[in-house]
Design an enzyme around this catalytic site. Structure first.
Site, PDB file in Angstrom:
ATOM      1  N   ARG A 163       0.809  -1.216   0.000  1.00 23.85           N
ATOM      2  CA  ARG A 163       0.000   0.000   0.000  1.00 23.85           C
ATOM      3  C   ARG A 163       0.846   1.272   0.000  1.00 23.85           C
ATOM      4  NH1 ARG A 163      -2.218  -3.709  -1.132  1.00 23.85           N
ATOM      5  NH2 ARG A 163      -4.105  -4.667  -0.289  1.00 23.85           N
ATOM      6  N   SER A 244     -10.970  -0.104   3.767  1.00 23.68           N
ATOM      7  CA  SER A 244     -10.129  -0.664   4.825  1.00 23.68           C
ATOM      8  C   SER A 244      -9.342   0.454   5.502  1.00 23.68           C
ATOM      9  CB  SER A 244      -9.160  -1.695   4.234  1.00 23.68           C
ATOM     10  OG  SER A 244      -9.870  -2.767   3.655  1.00 23.68           O
ATOM     11  N   GLU A 340      -4.129   2.440   6.917  1.00 20.97           N
ATOM     12  CA  GLU A 340      -3.970   2.505   5.460  1.00 20.97           C
ATOM     13  C   GLU A 340      -4.397   3.883   4.975  1.00 20.97           C
ATOM     14  OE1 GLU A 340      -5.988   0.212   1.668  1.00 20.97           O
ATOM     15  OE2 GLU A 340      -5.364  -0.995   3.389  1.00 20.97           O
TER      16      GLU A 340
END
Length: 344
Positions: A163, A244, A340
């Site tokens: 990510r 998320s 995230e």
């Protein structure tokens, strides 16, 4: 080029935070971006410059005292007869996935239904169901927001990680213009992710181990992902969220083994470097956070990895709930969860 001063960003972030940017600019061409960079260099625009996409992975914590940029550069163009596509940073990612499915181009079907735009997808190195965008990136065209320099980044130069990339550091200096995707006309179904395989098996009226990969279509995969995501992820139009909230943690093997003593069924995914990838959602759920409310923020009932704005949440509500979840998971399992979502 559309320049707006004292502009509300409520419609430019999926959490629905009603914060104000000193200046907000949408640009449609490379020359317009270069003009913006020159204006900033001459002190005609407030700094810093912050480049965003659809705002699907950002939590604005306060008004932004600077200039927010957004690319409206679009296009899905074949580079040659092979399945090499150059796509504009302002294209919706799902539109690219839909185009590929209709054209029989394989490689990104597992990344279907992920919100956001191409530029943000690349910067974030989006991933799902065993695939990451880095797997198909040949190169990325970007411009320095400081100097106006154009650079073509190779896959390696993008420094993709879990990510992460060179493009999503705090106030990154680079504005992504296009990404070139190296895809394929040869069917390459990847359905090893358990949940995905189970749903596709249902479509084929088979047990998961009996699914014949030769007959799995892109539409099978896209419909399965739509079903899975629709069952557990809230629509940002109804409940503000950024998908998320936490990354799945990578831990040393001994950390996983300590957890497995009490929870032998704990989801885990062995990594080439000997570490184990754990499920953040499982850890949060085991700590009892599913459905928990903190002021205007809530840990979503159907997917504890998602924090939602119940209607009038402040950024502090969301950050406080996230912090409480992090402390709880660490105290119980000794695992650090990292957001995230990018705080700005």
């Amino acid at each position: 080029m559309d320049i707006r001063n004292h502009y509300s960003l409520k419609g430019n972030n999926t959490f629905g935070m009603d914060v104000v940017a000193d200046c907000y600019i949408e640009y449609d061409t490379r020359p317009e971006l270069l003009q913006i960079i020159r204006m900033a260099g001459h002190g005609q625009l407030p700094k810093p410059l912050l480049h965003i996409g659809a705002g699907s992975n950002i939590l604005f914590t306060q008004d932004f005292h600077g200039t927010v940029l957004r690319s409206k550069i679009k296009g899905i163009d074949r580079v040659d007869k092979a399945a090499l596509l150059k796509v504009g940073a302002g294209e919706k990612w799902e539109d690219v996935c839909d185009f590929c499915a209709r054209e029989g181009i394989w490689g990104i079907e597992n990344l279907s239904i992920i919100p956001g735009e191409v530029g943000g997808a690349v910067a974030q190195n989006i991933g799902a169901y065993g695939v990451e965008i880095k797997d198909v990136i040949q190169s990325v065209e970007a411009y320095s927001l400081t100097t106006g320099e154009k650079k073509i980044f190779t896959n390696n130069e993008c420094k993709f990680g879990y990510r992460t990339s060179v493009f999503n550091t705090q106030y990154s200096d680079w504005a992504i213009i296009t990404a070139t995707l190296d895809l394929s006309y040869n069917p390459k179904p990847n359905i090893e992710y358990g949940e995905l395989k189970n749903v596709i098996a249902k479509y084929h009226h088979r047990k998961p181990e009996q699914v014949d990969i030769r007959y799995v279509t892109q539409m099978d995969i896209r419909e399965a992902i739509l079903e899975i995501r629709g069952a557990k992820l809230p629509d940002p139009k109804n409940l503000g969220n950024a998908g998320s909230f936490f990354k799945n943690p990578y831990v040393e093997k001994n950390v996983y083994e300590a957890i497995a003593k009490d929870f032998p069924d704990a989801p885990h995914y062995p990594q080439p470097d000997g570490r184990e990838k754990l499920s953040a959602a499982w850890l949060i759920d085991k700590c009892g956070w599913k459905g928990a409310v903190h002021k205007g923020a809530k840990c979503y009932d159907k997917q504890p990895l998602v924090i939602v704005n119940t209607g009038n949440a402040k950024a502090t509500d969301i950050m406080e709930l996230a912090r409480e979840i992090q402390v709880s998971v660490y105290n119980r399992f000794g695992v650090n969860l990292k957001p995230e979502v990018k705080y700005v």
